[in-house]
Write an enzyme that holds these catalytic residues in place. Sequence first.
Site, PDB file in Angstrom:
ATOM      1  N   HIS A 148      30.557  38.362  29.440  1.00  0.00           N
ATOM      2  CA  HIS A 148      30.918  39.187  28.821  1.00  0.00           C
ATOM      3  C   HIS A 148      31.096  39.263  27.463  1.00  0.00           C
ATOM      4  CE1 HIS A 148      35.060  38.228  28.901  1.00  0.00           C
ATOM      5  NE2 HIS A 148      35.124  37.955  30.194  1.00  0.00           N
ATOM      6  N   HIS A 152      33.206  36.062  26.279  1.00  0.00           N
ATOM      7  CA  HIS A 152      32.507  34.895  26.221  1.00  0.00           C
ATOM      8  C   HIS A 152      31.571  34.767  25.013  1.00  0.00           C
ATOM      9  CE1 HIS A 152      32.926  35.131  30.810  1.00  0.00           C
ATOM     10  NE2 HIS A 152      33.903  34.438  30.346  1.00  0.00           N
ATOM     11  N   CYS A 193      47.208  30.157  42.230  1.00  0.00           N
ATOM     12  CA  CYS A 193      46.417  31.188  42.102  1.00  0.00           C
ATOM     13  C   CYS A 193      44.879  30.875  41.984  1.00  0.00           C
ATOM     14  CB  CYS A 193      46.920  32.091  40.757  1.00  0.00           C
ATOM     15  SG  CYS A 193      45.733  33.412  40.418  1.00  0.00           S
ATOM     16  N   CYS A 227      43.230  32.141  38.772  1.00  0.00           N
ATOM     17  CA  CYS A 227      43.470  31.078  37.654  1.00  0.00           C
ATOM     18  C   CYS A 227      42.833  29.817  37.934  1.00  0.00           C
ATOM     19  CB  CYS A 227      44.798  31.013  37.228  1.00  0.00           C
ATOM     20  SG  CYS A 227      45.778  32.588  36.613  1.00  0.00           S
ATOM     21  N   CYS A 233      50.337  37.546  40.413  1.00  0.00           N
ATOM     22  CA  CYS A 233      49.728  36.625  39.167  1.00  0.00           C
ATOM     23  C   CYS A 233      49.478  37.846  38.368  1.00  0.00           C
ATOM     24  CB  CYS A 233      48.425  35.833  39.295  1.00  0.00           C
ATOM     25  SG  CYS A 233      47.733  35.492  38.107  1.00  0.00           S
ATOM     26  N   HIS A 285      45.527  38.313  37.414  1.00  0.00           N
ATOM     27  CA  HIS A 285      44.939  38.671  38.500  1.00  0.00           C
ATOM     28  C   HIS A 285      45.446  39.731  39.449  1.00  0.00           C
ATOM     29  CE1 HIS A 285      42.923  34.877  36.855  1.00  0.00           C
ATOM     30  NE2 HIS A 285      41.926  35.531  37.113  1.00  0.00           N
ATOM     31  N   LYS A 316      42.691  45.597  28.464  1.00  0.00           N
ATOM     32  CA  LYS A 316      42.226  44.310  28.466  1.00  0.00           C
ATOM     33  C   LYS A 316      40.940  44.439  29.426  1.00  0.00           C
ATOM     34  CE  LYS A 316      43.511  40.249  31.154  1.00  0.00           C
ATOM     35  NZ  LYS A 316      44.187  39.678  31.967  1.00  0.00           N
ATOM     36  N   LYS A 345      37.345  43.221  35.467  1.00  0.00           N
ATOM     37  CA  LYS A 345      36.297  43.816  36.379  1.00  0.00           C
ATOM     38  C   LYS A 345      36.980  44.712  37.033  1.00  0.00           C
ATOM     39  CE  LYS A 345      33.876  39.969  38.351  1.00  0.00           C
ATOM     40  NZ  LYS A 345      33.405  39.458  39.663  1.00  0.00           N
TER      41      LYS A 345
END
Length: 505
Positions: A20, A23, A128, A131, A146, A149, A292, A295
């Site tokens: 994405h 990255h 998690c 992570c 978390c 997530h 943010k 997904k």
Amino acid sequence: MENKPIYITTPIYYVNDVPHLGHAYTTIAADILSRYYKAQGKEVFFMTGTDEHGAKIAESARKQSMEPIDFVNNLAPKFEEAWKKLNIDFDAFFRTTDSKHEAAVQEFVLKLQESGYIEKRKYEGQYCVGCEKYITPDELTEEGLCPDHNKEPICQTEENYFFLLSKLSEKLQKAIESNEFIIGPDSRRNEVLGKIKQGLEDVSISRQAVEWGIPYPTDPDQTIYVWIDALLNYVTAEKVFDEKIWPADIHLMAKDILWFHAVIWPAILMALDLPLPKKVFAHGFFTFNGKKMSKSIGNVIDPIEMSKKYGADAVRYALFREFPFGEDGDISEEKIALRYNTELASGIGNLVSRVCAMTEKYLHGKVPNVDRDPESHPLRTEGWKKTYAEYDNAISNLKFDEALMAINKFIGMANKYIDDSEPWRLHKEGKENELQWVLYGLLDSIHQISFMIYPFMPETSKRIRESLDIQNDLILFENSYVNIGSGKNVKKPENLFPRIDKFVA
Ligand code: MSP
């Protein structure tokens, strides 16, 4: 003189999904630096790649009823393809499933065992999977989830091998304080130092419950923790690519994984008696339309789609122009489109097109032979020579936005020079020498601009050079000082940045 190339890295990205824009951001930054140093005639080894082991990836593979190896073999090339489409010219693409890496990681872990910095211990904690790490109670949200997530961590009890990080805190603190090991930006360096001073906890470097990983060399019931496997990529690359590259000159990443790079990684290297990287730099995180990217929200931006719409160079430009590298920021299509129209279409695009069109019209499309010393041209003395100083200083300090602003200032100056010197009037009044002088300075300027934008917009740079009849693909800043040859054919390029009237959100 160093007998190794400048070694620049990005993180190796988890291949549990397609790449994405986040990255892409780090990888483009590394590409900008790499191209910049290469254009200075330096040797560079720019490496990026994929992180392919661990529970997270095994889980994604299972969801698609695939074997993890098939799953990663399918996704890793998507990263390589994406980077190529974004004009990212890496020297090596690293994959942690490479057998040479796997063997080298086991060797390093054995060495760690021998170093006396490893101990087997029982451990119980909240883990998690998202992570890929144990998470402490104070890191959880009020609901016990978390924060990254939005998932409840699982309780895990294991007997693991522990790396005795706590034993190295003083040594690490000294290396950071003495700048033997540089952490940037300063604010992050201070944060890291503050935390080290509070004391470091030992970290588990193996997993019992994770099958998809490199087997622990002395204990077949365990695999090596994916983060240790991943961090070691930076040194195992010497074996994988058979090149002398270590120590790294700069590790680039976002702030989310700075701790691993600024604390755990150098401590492991100390235990292995290996040199530390010279610098780690954590850039900020960016949001898209204020949110943010995730997904679950469904707003993950595909960098390829973006570059299809605006062109890879424009995306590269907008990402690094919008906010300072090192700080958090927000990006949106409106912002990209606005920068595109106001700075690329009306700025550089317009300048190149005007200068080439006037050369075609008034000088039969030839670079003129001027009757004065080109060194005395105001666009040189007051223009690009000064711009280079600002530009070099900005890039060396990773202030990419400032480098782009310096170029834009010069573009503005050149556009104004056209308006003030009125070549059309000089032509009408038959002032040939003056006209040649004016256009020579402008051609020289766009030639320089093609060099300065090269690290950021390599394709546009090439197109400008082609319109100046320069076919040589090798960009070397030192050649930019050579006068552009008189008599060369100038041709207006096809619109470099056609205006975008509308954009589809
Ligand atoms: N596999 C580990 C890294 C191991 S390196 C030895 C990992 N991978 S990741 O796929 O999650 O990539 C994290 C990195 O992606 C960040 O550090 C950053 O470089 C980049 N980014 C991901 N999302 C981003 C933003 N929204 N903004 C800026 N950078 C982002 O962690």
